[in-house]
Write a protein that holds these residues in place. Structure first.
Motif, PDB file in Angstrom:
ATOM      1  N   UNK A 122      27.431  16.038  24.477  1.00 31.57           N
ATOM      2  CA  UNK A 122      26.866  16.562  23.258  1.00 31.57           C
ATOM      3  C   UNK A 122      27.144  15.601  21.833  1.00 31.57           C
ATOM      4  N   UNK A 123      27.648  16.569  20.907  1.00 31.67           N
ATOM      5  CA  UNK A 123      27.649  15.891  19.679  1.00 31.67           C
ATOM      6  C   UNK A 123      29.321  15.931  19.265  1.00 31.67           C
ATOM      7  N   UNK A 124      30.120  16.172  20.365  1.00 30.68           N
ATOM      8  CA  UNK A 124      31.264  16.185  20.013  1.00 30.68           C
ATOM      9  C   UNK A 124      32.147  14.993  19.792  1.00 30.68           C
ATOM     10  N   UNK A 125      33.110  14.995  18.658  1.00 36.25           N
ATOM     11  CA  UNK A 125      33.774  13.937  17.922  1.00 36.25           C
ATOM     12  C   UNK A 125      35.103  13.854  18.450  1.00 36.25           C
ATOM     13  N   UNK A 136      43.233  27.362  17.545  1.00 37.56           N
ATOM     14  CA  UNK A 136      42.389  27.220  16.259  1.00 37.56           C
ATOM     15  C   UNK A 136      40.957  27.938  16.771  1.00 37.56           C
ATOM     16  N   UNK A 137      40.450  28.613  15.770  1.00 39.04           N
ATOM     17  CA  UNK A 137      39.088  29.096  16.165  1.00 39.04           C
ATOM     18  C   UNK A 137      37.901  28.111  15.590  1.00 39.04           C
ATOM     19  N   UNK A 138      38.106  27.077  15.234  1.00 36.13           N
ATOM     20  CA  UNK A 138      36.998  26.026  14.686  1.00 36.13           C
ATOM     21  C   UNK A 138      36.827  24.978  15.637  1.00 36.13           C
ATOM     22  N   UNK A 139      37.183  25.300  17.060  1.00 39.79           N
ATOM     23  CA  UNK A 139      36.975  24.198  18.218  1.00 39.79           C
ATOM     24  C   UNK A 139      35.941  24.955  19.183  1.00 39.79           C
ATOM     25  N   UNK A 140      34.875  24.050  19.521  1.00 37.78           N
ATOM     26  CA  UNK A 140      33.932  24.664  20.683  1.00 37.78           C
ATOM     27  C   UNK A 140      34.126  23.737  21.795  1.00 37.78           C
ATOM     28  N   UNK A 141      34.496  24.202  23.062  1.00 40.46           N
ATOM     29  CA  UNK A 141      34.722  22.728  23.941  1.00 40.46           C
ATOM     30  C   UNK A 141      33.547  22.774  24.945  1.00 40.46           C
ATOM     31  N   UNK A 142      33.139  21.493  25.130  1.00 41.46           N
ATOM     32  CA  UNK A 142      31.834  21.191  25.759  1.00 41.46           C
ATOM     33  C   UNK A 142      32.310  20.649  27.058  1.00 41.46           C
ATOM     34  N   UNK A 144      35.075  18.826  30.221  1.00 42.60           N
ATOM     35  CA  UNK A 144      36.316  18.229  30.741  1.00 42.60           C
ATOM     36  C   UNK A 144      36.015  17.320  31.623  1.00 42.60           C
ATOM     37  N   UNK A 145      36.508  16.123  31.192  1.00 47.42           N
ATOM     38  CA  UNK A 145      35.996  14.900  32.201  1.00 47.42           C
ATOM     39  C   UNK A 145      37.401  13.657  31.849  1.00 47.42           C
ATOM     40  N   UNK A 146      37.773  13.128  32.998  1.00 49.92           N
ATOM     41  CA  UNK A 146      38.637  11.816  32.896  1.00 49.92           C
ATOM     42  C   UNK A 146      39.856  12.263  32.144  1.00 49.92           C
ATOM     43  N   UNK A 147      40.466  13.585  32.760  1.00 49.45           N
ATOM     44  CA  UNK A 147      41.531  13.929  32.297  1.00 49.45           C
ATOM     45  C   UNK A 147      41.558  14.495  30.564  1.00 49.45           C
ATOM     46  N   UNK A 148      40.479  14.645  30.142  1.00 51.11           N
ATOM     47  CA  UNK A 148      40.367  15.095  28.803  1.00 51.11           C
ATOM     48  C   UNK A 148      39.327  16.236  28.481  1.00 51.11           C
ATOM     49  N   UNK A 149      39.564  16.968  27.488  1.00 54.65           N
ATOM     50  CA  UNK A 149      38.511  18.007  27.211  1.00 54.65           C
ATOM     51  C   UNK A 149      38.045  17.702  25.879  1.00 54.65           C
ATOM     52  N   UNK A 150      36.970  17.740  25.930  1.00 56.34           N
ATOM     53  CA  UNK A 150      36.193  17.274  24.673  1.00 56.34           C
ATOM     54  C   UNK A 150      35.379  18.504  23.966  1.00 56.34           C
ATOM     55  N   UNK A 151      35.604  18.528  22.745  1.00 59.25           N
ATOM     56  CA  UNK A 151      35.117  19.702  21.661  1.00 59.25           C
ATOM     57  C   UNK A 151      34.449  19.265  20.414  1.00 59.25           C
ATOM     58  N   UNK A 152      33.741  20.165  19.922  1.00 54.64           N
ATOM     59  CA  UNK A 152      33.389  20.182  18.513  1.00 54.64           C
ATOM     60  C   UNK A 152      34.076  21.013  17.883  1.00 54.64           C
ATOM     61  N   UNK A 153      34.010  20.505  16.430  1.00 53.88           N
ATOM     62  CA  UNK A 153      34.512  21.285  15.437  1.00 53.88           C
ATOM     63  C   UNK A 153      33.354  21.727  14.670  1.00 53.88           C
ATOM     64  N   UNK A 154      33.655  23.191  14.220  1.00 50.93           N
ATOM     65  CA  UNK A 154      32.625  24.061  13.202  1.00 50.93           C
ATOM     66  C   UNK A 154      32.733  23.465  12.038  1.00 50.93           C
TER      67      UNK A 154
END
Length: 154
Positions: A122-125, A136-142, A144-154
């Motif tokens: 999605x828009x994860x950076x 942290x409560x400012x992270x939204x996980x979208x 898990x792939x390739x040994x990483x977890x990708x997330x968006x920050x609020x």
């Protein structure tokens, strides 16, 4: 006069040497990054950050890079994003790629630079190693792939 000429020649030789070393710095200027193409920078990010695990993991990393390129808070080039201090793997622009994962990274870099994106990112950076959790409560996980977890920050 002769000493001045020798000093100029030495300085020129030093500058040429510095520019030929990938990822090296000469008086605070990064010459190595300027020599890499956008594809090479993308390949390196995918190769080192996905641990060469899968095409899906590489595509996800490439999507994050492109999400950052499209955001005015980050550099507007792939090499600029990948070369940002403390953002990607140590030595990402200078370490050697030593196995067949480089072939897959080249293929995936071509796809990302041609517009392919991992829909799950999605828009994860941002991403970090899978299995780690932060309070942290400012992270939204979208994804898990390739040994990483990708997330968006609020």
């Amino acid at each position: 006069m002769l000493n001045l000429s020798k000093a100029i020649l030495r300085a020129a030789a030093l500058a040429v040497t510095a520019t030929s070393l990938g990822g090296c710095s000469f008086f605070g200027m990064n010459f190595g990054m300027a020599q890499l193409s956008e594809k090479e920078c993308m390949m390196r990010a995918m190769y080192f950050e996905s641990n060469r695990s899968s095409a899906e993991g590489m595509l996800a990393v490439g999507t994050v890079v492109m999400n950052r390129v499209g955001d005015s808070r980050y550099p507007q080039s792939v090499c600029g994003v990948v070369g940002q201090k403390n953002q990607f793997a140590q030595g990402v622009l200078s370490r050697k790629m030593t196995d067949s994962g480089a072939v897959l990274a080249a293929q995936m870099a071509d796809q990302v630079l041609s517009g392919s994106r991992h829909a799950g990112v999605q828009g994860a950076q941002h991403f970090h190693t899978a299995g780690l959790r932060f309070p942290y409560n400012n992270m939204h996980y979208v994804l898990e792939a390739g040994g990483n977890e990708f997330y968006e920050k609020y």
